[in-house]
Scaffold this motif. Structure first.
Motif, short mmCIF file in Angstrom:
data_model
loop_
_atom_site.label_atom_id
_atom_site.label_comp_id
_atom_site.label_asym_id
_atom_site.label_seq_id
_atom_site.Cartn_x
_atom_site.Cartn_y
_atom_site.Cartn_z
N ARG A 44 -1.09 -47.42 -5.48
CA ARG A 44 -2.14 -46.52 -5.34
C ARG A 44 -2.48 -45.36 -6.38
N GLY A 45 -1.85 -45.73 -7.63
CA GLY A 45 -2.17 -44.69 -8.94
C GLY A 45 -1.04 -43.76 -9.09
N GLY A 46 -0.04 -43.57 -8.02
CA GLY A 46 1.06 -42.82 -8.42
C GLY A 46 0.71 -41.70 -8.45
N GLU A 47 1.65 -40.66 -9.44
CA GLU A 47 1.55 -39.47 -9.70
C GLU A 47 0.08 -39.00 -10.37
N ALA A 48 -0.31 -39.89 -11.33
CA ALA A 48 -1.52 -39.77 -11.95
C ALA A 48 -2.85 -39.63 -10.91
N ARG A 49 -2.73 -40.30 -10.06
CA ARG A 49 -4.03 -40.23 -9.01
C ARG A 49 -3.65 -39.09 -8.30
N ALA A 50 -2.46 -38.87 -7.60
CA ALA A 50 -2.45 -37.76 -6.71
C ALA A 50 -2.42 -36.46 -7.60
N ALA A 51 -2.26 -36.16 -8.85
CA ALA A 51 -2.60 -35.16 -9.61
C ALA A 51 -4.28 -34.75 -9.67
N ALA A 52 -4.81 -35.85 -9.98
CA ALA A 52 -6.07 -35.83 -10.01
C ALA A 52 -7.04 -35.46 -8.44
N THR A 53 -6.39 -36.00 -7.65
CA THR A 53 -6.80 -35.61 -6.31
C THR A 53 -6.63 -33.96 -5.89
N ALA A 54 -5.50 -33.61 -6.15
CA ALA A 54 -4.87 -32.31 -5.73
C ALA A 54 -6.04 -31.39 -6.69
N GLU A 55 -6.20 -31.60 -8.11
CA GLU A 55 -6.88 -30.66 -8.78
C GLU A 55 -8.36 -30.58 -8.29
#
Length: 250
Positions: free
Chosen positions: A15-26
């Motif tokens: 599901r996109g790993g850390e990169a997607r998680a960072a974009a979501t949290a931002e």
């Protein structure tokens, strides 16, 4: 329904790993009031997004129904994670400043109970953040795949449980008013035409599941005829909205 216990181990990488998680949290932080001191992330999954919301003076709690997800999240969330249902949360009323519902409402048969529970938890002035129109995320940027799939998607969109207008009306019935929205990219999650065909054939695309066999066959034919079969199209662009509890009436 996805077997989240079975998929927990490989969920992040798929599901996109850390990169997607960072974009979501931002994106979440853009809509959170600066004074948010107590936050609950409902359907927190592995906690990969939740842990990025940690700030000095802010208490975080993750909640998920999947035991497999809770097991993974527990190692990431020192403030705590509990197993619970979004429609019956084990948390007191008017006890938190923010409730986060990311990629949840589209999975439910009815979004109303989850929104009601989220509203119950909020203090006056608190916010509920939720993604809406999730199935349209892949098509907010124009592409040939977006054009080919548009007729099938339009039939589904208005019936989706996370349809923006439906969520807004349900939220208003619980004293929540919309105060903001933003978008964020599902980095690395754009699919190629071939991948779309595979997902549709496997029954993993909600807007195609109610189509007739003939319609599905035609859709797959059109997707298979597109050029660059193995080239990913644009990343999904998710929409996140903020709803505030101005005055408690329940």
């Amino acid at each position: 329904m996805i077997d989240y216990d079975g998929e927990a181990g490989g969920y992040d990488t798929s599901r996109g790993g850390e990169a997607r998680a960072a974009a979501t949290a931002e994106a979440v932080e853009r809509l959170l009031p600066a004074e948010t001191s107590a936050l609950v992330d409902v359907a927190c999954g592995t906690g990969i997004v939740t842990r990025r919301l940690s700030r000095p003076g802010r208490t975080l709690l993750g909640v998920d129904r999947s035991q497999g997800m809770v097991a993974l999240a527990s190692g990431r969330l020192p403030c705590g994670v509990v197993r619970g249902d979004a429609m019956r949360l084990p948390i007191g009323s008017a006890s938190v400043d923010a409730v986060v519902l990311i990629w949840l409402l589209h999975l439910l048969g009815d979004a109303a109970p989850a929104l009601a529970e989220g509203a119950r938890l909020l203090r006056t002035g608190g916010v509920l953040l939720t993604t809406v129109d999730k199935d349209e995320a892949d098509f907010r940027t124009a592409s040939d795949v977006a054009s080919v799939t548009a007729p099938a998607r339009r039939k589904h969109a208005a019936r989706a449980t996370d349809h923006f207008e439906r969520v807004g009306a349900l939220a208003a019935s619980h004293g929540l008013d919309m105060v903001g929205d933003t978008h964020f990219a599902g980095i690395g999650q754009g699919r190629s035409p071939r991948q779309w065909c595979e997902q549709i054939s496997a029954g993993r695309v909600s807007w195609s599941r109610k189509a007739s066999p003939a319609q599905v066959a035609n859709l797959r034919r059109e997707l298979s005829s597109l050029p660059d079969q193995d080239v990913a199209r644009p990343d999904p662009l998710y929409r996140l909205i903020a709803l505030t509890c101005k005055v408690r009436s329940f």
